[in-house]
Design a protein around this motif. Structure first.
Motif, PDB file in Angstrom:
ATOM      1  N   GLY A  62       0.665  -1.276   0.146  1.00  0.00           N
ATOM      2  CA  GLY A  62       0.128   0.067   0.028  1.00  0.00           C
ATOM      3  C   GLY A  62       0.663   1.334   0.010  1.00  0.00           C
ATOM      4  O   GLY A  62       1.871   1.123  -0.350  1.00  0.00           O
ATOM      5  N   LEU A  63       0.213   2.564   0.323  1.00  0.00           N
ATOM      6  CA  LEU A  63       0.835   3.784   0.361  1.00  0.00           C
ATOM      7  C   LEU A  63       0.813   4.229   1.515  1.00  0.00           C
ATOM      8  O   LEU A  63       0.182   4.225   2.444  1.00  0.00           O
ATOM      9  CB  LEU A  63      -0.261   4.569  -0.485  1.00  0.00           C
ATOM     10  CG  LEU A  63      -0.557   3.889  -2.018  1.00  0.00           C
ATOM     11  CD1 LEU A  63      -1.646   4.945  -2.536  1.00  0.00           C
ATOM     12  CD2 LEU A  63       0.840   4.238  -2.867  1.00  0.00           C
ATOM     13  N   ALA A  64       2.139   5.165   1.620  1.00  0.00           N
ATOM     14  CA  ALA A  64       2.528   5.822   2.849  1.00  0.00           C
ATOM     15  C   ALA A  64       1.526   7.045   2.805  1.00  0.00           C
ATOM     16  O   ALA A  64       1.333   7.708   3.868  1.00  0.00           O
ATOM     17  CB  ALA A  64       4.215   5.878   3.152  1.00  0.00           C
ATOM     18  N   ASN A  65       1.319   7.670   1.669  1.00  0.00           N
ATOM     19  CA  ASN A  65       0.506   9.000   1.423  1.00  0.00           C
ATOM     20  C   ASN A  65      -0.216   8.597   0.305  1.00  0.00           C
ATOM     21  O   ASN A  65       0.397   8.639  -0.917  1.00  0.00           O
ATOM     22  CB  ASN A  65       1.630  10.027   1.330  1.00  0.00           C
ATOM     23  CG  ASN A  65       0.679  11.391   1.455  1.00  0.00           C
ATOM     24  OD1 ASN A  65      -0.146  11.676   0.553  1.00  0.00           O
ATOM     25  ND2 ASN A  65       1.082  12.275   2.418  1.00  0.00           N
ATOM     26  N   ILE A  66      -1.450   8.522   0.249  1.00  0.00           N
ATOM     27  CA  ILE A  66      -2.389   8.587  -0.799  1.00  0.00           C
ATOM     28  C   ILE A  66      -2.570   9.598  -1.591  1.00  0.00           C
ATOM     29  O   ILE A  66      -2.439   9.625  -2.956  1.00  0.00           O
ATOM     30  CB  ILE A  66      -3.816   8.028  -0.211  1.00  0.00           C
ATOM     31  CG1 ILE A  66      -3.940   6.699   0.531  1.00  0.00           C
ATOM     32  CG2 ILE A  66      -4.923   8.152  -1.430  1.00  0.00           C
ATOM     33  CD1 ILE A  66      -5.249   6.537   1.410  1.00  0.00           C
ATOM     34  N   MET A  88       7.734  15.500   9.285  1.00  0.00           N
ATOM     35  CA  MET A  88       8.884  14.775   9.695  1.00  0.00           C
ATOM     36  C   MET A  88       9.277  14.171   8.116  1.00  0.00           C
ATOM     37  O   MET A  88       8.122  13.518   7.500  1.00  0.00           O
ATOM     38  CB  MET A  88       8.705  13.715  10.486  1.00  0.00           C
ATOM     39  CG  MET A  88       9.911  12.864  10.864  1.00  0.00           C
ATOM     40  SD  MET A  88       9.458  11.919  12.384  1.00  0.00           S
ATOM     41  CE  MET A  88       9.237  12.681  13.761  1.00  0.00           C
ATOM     42  N   LYS A  89      10.513  14.193   7.584  1.00  0.00           N
ATOM     43  CA  LYS A  89      10.633  13.510   6.484  1.00  0.00           C
ATOM     44  C   LYS A  89      10.466  12.023   6.571  1.00  0.00           C
ATOM     45  O   LYS A  89      10.846  11.287   7.531  1.00  0.00           O
ATOM     46  CB  LYS A  89      12.164  13.512   6.013  1.00  0.00           C
ATOM     47  CG  LYS A  89      12.553  15.077   5.618  1.00  0.00           C
ATOM     48  CD  LYS A  89      13.910  15.162   5.297  1.00  0.00           C
ATOM     49  CE  LYS A  89      14.494  16.543   4.709  1.00  0.00           C
ATOM     50  NZ  LYS A  89      15.740  16.646   4.264  1.00  0.00           N
ATOM     51  N   ARG A  90       9.680  11.429   5.294  1.00  0.00           N
ATOM     52  CA  ARG A  90       9.573  10.135   5.432  1.00  0.00           C
ATOM     53  C   ARG A  90       8.532   9.551   6.357  1.00  0.00           C
ATOM     54  O   ARG A  90       8.005   8.401   6.332  1.00  0.00           O
ATOM     55  CB  ARG A  90      10.746   9.061   5.739  1.00  0.00           C
ATOM     56  CG  ARG A  90      11.786   9.240   4.468  1.00  0.00           C
ATOM     57  CD  ARG A  90      12.714   8.231   4.517  1.00  0.00           C
ATOM     58  NE  ARG A  90      14.065   8.819   5.607  1.00  0.00           N
ATOM     59  CZ  ARG A  90      14.017   8.337   6.550  1.00  0.00           C
ATOM     60  NH1 ARG A  90      13.571   7.109   7.095  1.00  0.00           N
ATOM     61  NH2 ARG A  90      14.900   8.901   7.579  1.00  0.00           N
ATOM     62  N   LEU A  91       7.588  10.584   7.027  1.00  0.00           N
ATOM     63  CA  LEU A  91       6.634  10.139   7.722  1.00  0.00           C
ATOM     64  C   LEU A  91       5.352   9.869   7.083  1.00  0.00           C
ATOM     65  O   LEU A  91       4.826  10.522   6.019  1.00  0.00           O
ATOM     66  CB  LEU A  91       6.334  11.269   8.813  1.00  0.00           C
ATOM     67  CG  LEU A  91       5.288  11.216   9.691  1.00  0.00           C
ATOM     68  CD1 LEU A  91       5.470   9.985  10.773  1.00  0.00           C
ATOM     69  CD2 LEU A  91       4.786  12.434  10.400  1.00  0.00           C
ATOM     70  N   GLY A 121       7.440   1.573   2.713  1.00  0.00           N
ATOM     71  CA  GLY A 121       8.561   0.990   2.455  1.00  0.00           C
ATOM     72  C   GLY A 121       9.554   0.670   3.732  1.00  0.00           C
ATOM     73  O   GLY A 121       8.788   1.255   4.993  1.00  0.00           O
ATOM     74  N   ARG A 122      10.581   0.066   3.931  1.00  0.00           N
ATOM     75  CA  ARG A 122      11.184  -0.212   4.940  1.00  0.00           C
ATOM     76  C   ARG A 122      11.567   0.775   5.982  1.00  0.00           C
ATOM     77  O   ARG A 122      11.671   0.730   7.175  1.00  0.00           O
ATOM     78  CB  ARG A 122      12.502  -0.926   4.604  1.00  0.00           C
ATOM     79  CG  ARG A 122      12.225  -2.489   4.051  1.00  0.00           C
ATOM     80  CD  ARG A 122      13.644  -3.230   3.614  1.00  0.00           C
ATOM     81  NE  ARG A 122      14.109  -3.622   5.114  1.00  0.00           N
ATOM     82  CZ  ARG A 122      14.269  -4.811   5.651  1.00  0.00           C
ATOM     83  NH1 ARG A 122      13.765  -5.967   4.666  1.00  0.00           N
ATOM     84  NH2 ARG A 122      14.648  -5.178   6.626  1.00  0.00           N
ATOM     85  N   LYS A 123      11.882   1.827   5.152  1.00  0.00           N
ATOM     86  CA  LYS A 123      12.260   3.325   5.865  1.00  0.00           C
ATOM     87  C   LYS A 123      11.140   4.142   6.164  1.00  0.00           C
ATOM     88  O   LYS A 123      11.255   5.314   6.518  1.00  0.00           O
ATOM     89  CB  LYS A 123      13.368   3.820   5.412  1.00  0.00           C
ATOM     90  CG  LYS A 123      14.628   2.764   5.503  1.00  0.00           C
ATOM     91  CD  LYS A 123      15.877   3.641   5.169  1.00  0.00           C
ATOM     92  CE  LYS A 123      17.301   2.744   5.243  1.00  0.00           C
ATOM     93  NZ  LYS A 123      17.407   2.296   6.772  1.00  0.00           N
ATOM     94  N   THR A 124      10.068   3.960   5.815  1.00  0.00           N
ATOM     95  CA  THR A 124       8.943   4.735   6.004  1.00  0.00           C
ATOM     96  C   THR A 124       8.508   4.790   7.540  1.00  0.00           C
ATOM     97  O   THR A 124       8.655   3.906   8.355  1.00  0.00           O
ATOM     98  CB  THR A 124       7.495   4.149   5.518  1.00  0.00           C
ATOM     99  OG1 THR A 124       7.671   3.970   4.228  1.00  0.00           O
ATOM    100  CG2 THR A 124       6.354   5.136   5.739  1.00  0.00           C
ATOM    101  N   ILE A 125       8.445   6.152   8.226  1.00  0.00           N
ATOM    102  CA  ILE A 125       8.222   6.331   9.327  1.00  0.00           C
ATOM    103  C   ILE A 125       6.907   6.165   9.816  1.00  0.00           C
ATOM    104  O   ILE A 125       6.030   6.905   9.239  1.00  0.00           O
ATOM    105  CB  ILE A 125       8.977   7.674  10.075  1.00  0.00           C
ATOM    106  CG1 ILE A 125      10.748   7.668   9.725  1.00  0.00           C
ATOM    107  CG2 ILE A 125       8.796   8.033  11.478  1.00  0.00           C
ATOM    108  CD1 ILE A 125      11.269   8.924  10.137  1.00  0.00           C
ATOM    109  N   ILE A 126       6.629   5.481  10.986  1.00  0.00           N
ATOM    110  CA  ILE A 126       5.005   5.019  11.054  1.00  0.00           C
ATOM    111  C   ILE A 126       4.913   5.210  12.609  1.00  0.00           C
ATOM    112  O   ILE A 126       5.646   4.531  13.374  1.00  0.00           O
ATOM    113  CB  ILE A 126       4.624   3.821  10.548  1.00  0.00           C
ATOM    114  CG1 ILE A 126       4.763   3.668   9.311  1.00  0.00           C
ATOM    115  CG2 ILE A 126       3.007   3.446  10.822  1.00  0.00           C
ATOM    116  CD1 ILE A 126       4.921   2.229   8.639  1.00  0.00           C
TER     117      ILE A 126
END
Length: 514
Positions: free
Chosen positions: A44-48, A205-208, A55-60
């Protein structure tokens, strides 16, 4: 492992397939075997809005997985002689009220303190979780509590209040922010560079990842207004949480003795063993011991689970509230071990009430399978649990089994209970119409009702609530929440003085008729 890696990957992918479609939030998943990664994927998507993939480095947000970090910091401070888990709470936090019984830091960390959960207490004081609330608001909510849910050590009910208090104690002793202490003592030495405390939803935050809640008209971003803390405010990535899980197995930060203490389940006053330790949950699934913790926040779910005798580790972090992370981790384990679901226990559909008590649940047959509903949410059952059917939630000590007379036997924290069916056409024996107060918490309530339904209007310094109520028994009412898909949010039990409100995490909130 009984399957080929290819078959295993296909089966795990199938569990998350609905999150692989267009315009869907998703999840990241990793599986390790004796410390070696055997599977990892992002769905899926980190940001629709911007079509950014997970991704592995997406901050959640990892939600209540934060609690294990908070407890480890407390144990580190104890090892340095700066506190003791046997300390009374008020030794460190004078604003916390002394109620019926003394409470220790150990009881805070094991969810056995009896302190009401501050998020649930906010709700019953009329303050929405989406309303901006700072740390002082949380302190005031805790300071006004007038009773414990139970005698400390006699039971376990999840309480974010306990971990908020531990968070405050850490900052007070260290003279630094929780995030600084976390980075200096844990995440920095482990190289977990993307793991930190994020106080507010809506932070930049970057990659959030954006976090999504499912509504009737589609996905929405509904961040909580409450300021987060060490009980649920940490954000991380799949890579970092795999590092953390490996550290639990082979400590580079902390000690094996600390993690053993964290994973040792509490023992209640009646001698029964629970499942919550100190910031970690120990359970047995299909005969295999597990240790882990999950998390749930606005638009986020997570789970870390280790099968400690089998070398299997599972990490799931989702940026939406539709991934049942605890159940998904168990299904991954079923695939890995090749286990087959046990025969289901026949539990008759309907609503059931605890005899001599306020607790109520509902059983609904979904595709012929009993499903558990309460004011805490909806979940399937684990039919393979020793002693009966257990709601498949990460943290619950309730086990159910049917009786020939149509009632249901239950065990809660080692204490037997009996639940009797509630009639379908309930009527109260008397109207609740009137005005009520809880003076200690400055709560004022006005109710207008007949024998079957009515409206409750609550006012306090913190907020207001207007909600319908419906009769469920002669002396029992359900408080409904119009924008919720739950069958009820709280119960109201009629008393000689007025009524008593109960939720999953708030008990014995008493109101006196004016």
């Amino acid at each position: 492992m009984t399957r080929s890696h290819v078959d295993f990957a296909k089966c795990v992918d199938a569990l998350f397939s609905k999150f692989s479609g267009p315009e869907m939030p998703g999840a990241v998943v990793a599986v390790t075997e004796n410390g070696r990664e055997i599977f990892a994927s992002a769905y899926g998507l980190a940001n629709i809005n911007d079509d950014v993939p997970m991704g592995r480095k997406t901050i959640i947000r990892i939600g209540s997985q934060s609690k294990q970090f908070t407890v480890l910091l407390i144990l580190m401070l104890e090892a340095e002689g700066k506190l003791s888990l046997q300390d009374d709470v008020q030794k460190h936090l004078p604003y916390v009220p002394r109620l019926e019984h003394p409470v220790t830091l150990r009881q805070l960390a094991s969810n056995t303190s009896g302190y009401r959960d501050f998020l649930a207490a906010m709700f019953v004081s009329g303050r929405s979780i989406y309303t901006p609330s700072d740390r002082q608001t949380i302190r005031e909510i805790i300071a006004r509590q007038d009773s414990l849910n139970f005698k400390p050590g006699s039971a376990m009910i999840y309480s974010n209040s306990g971990f908020f208090m531990l968070y405050e104690i850490i900052e007070q002793i260290e003279g630094a922010t929780f995030d600084e202490v976390l980075r200096n003592r844990i995440t920095g030495p482990l190289g977990m560079c993307d793991t930190s405390l994020m106080l507010h939803d809506g932070s930049v935050m970057k990659r959030l990842a954006a976090h999504y809640t499912k509504r009737a008209d589609g996905w929405a971003q509904l961040g909580w207004g409450v300021e987060e803390d060490g009980g649920g405010g940490i954000v991380s990535t799949l890579d970092d949480m795999v590092v953390w899980q490996q550290n639990l197995n082979n400590p580079k930060v902390g000690t094996a003795e600390m993690y053993q203490r964290m994973a040792t389940p509490c023992v209640f006053d009646n001698g029964a063993t629970g499942l919550y330790g100190l910031g970690l949950v120990t359970d047995v699934y299909r005969g295999r011991r597990t240790v882990g913790h999950g998390g749930s926040v606005a638009g986020g779910k997570s789970q870390s689970m280790r099968f400690i005798d089998d070398g299997l580790g599972i990490v799931i972090i989702a940026n939406n509230d539709q991934v049942a992370a605890f159940a998904a981790a168990r299904r991954i384990a079923d695939i890995y071990f090749g286990t087959v679901a046990p025969a289901q226990i026949e539990l008759a559909p309907g609503r059931y009430r605890q005899e001599g008590g306020p607790d109520v649940f509902e059983l609904v047959a979904k595709n012929g399978v009993p499903t558990f509903l309460s004011s805490g949410g909806v979940t399937a059952f684990d039919f393979g649990h020793p002693g009966g059917a257990k709601p498949e939630r990460g943290i619950t000590d309730l086990v159910l089994s049917p009786r020939p007379d149509g009632k249901i036997d239950g065990t809660f924290c080692g204490t037997p209970r009996v639940y009797a069916p509630l009639g379908a056409d309930a009527k109260a024996t008397a109207s609740l119409t009137g005005r009520y107060t809880n003076k200690a918490q400055a709560l004022e309530v006005e109710i207008q009702s007949d024998a079957q339904r009515g409206v409750l209007r609550l006012r306090s310094d913190f907020g207001a609530m207007n909600a319908p109520i419906v009769a469920a028994d002669s002396d029992l009412w359900f408080l409904l929440q119009p924008d919720s898909d739950l069958p009820w949010t709280a119960t109201l039990i009629v008393t000689e003085e007025g009524f008593e409100m109960n939720t999953d995490w708030v008990k014995k909130l008493r109101f006196t008729r004016v």
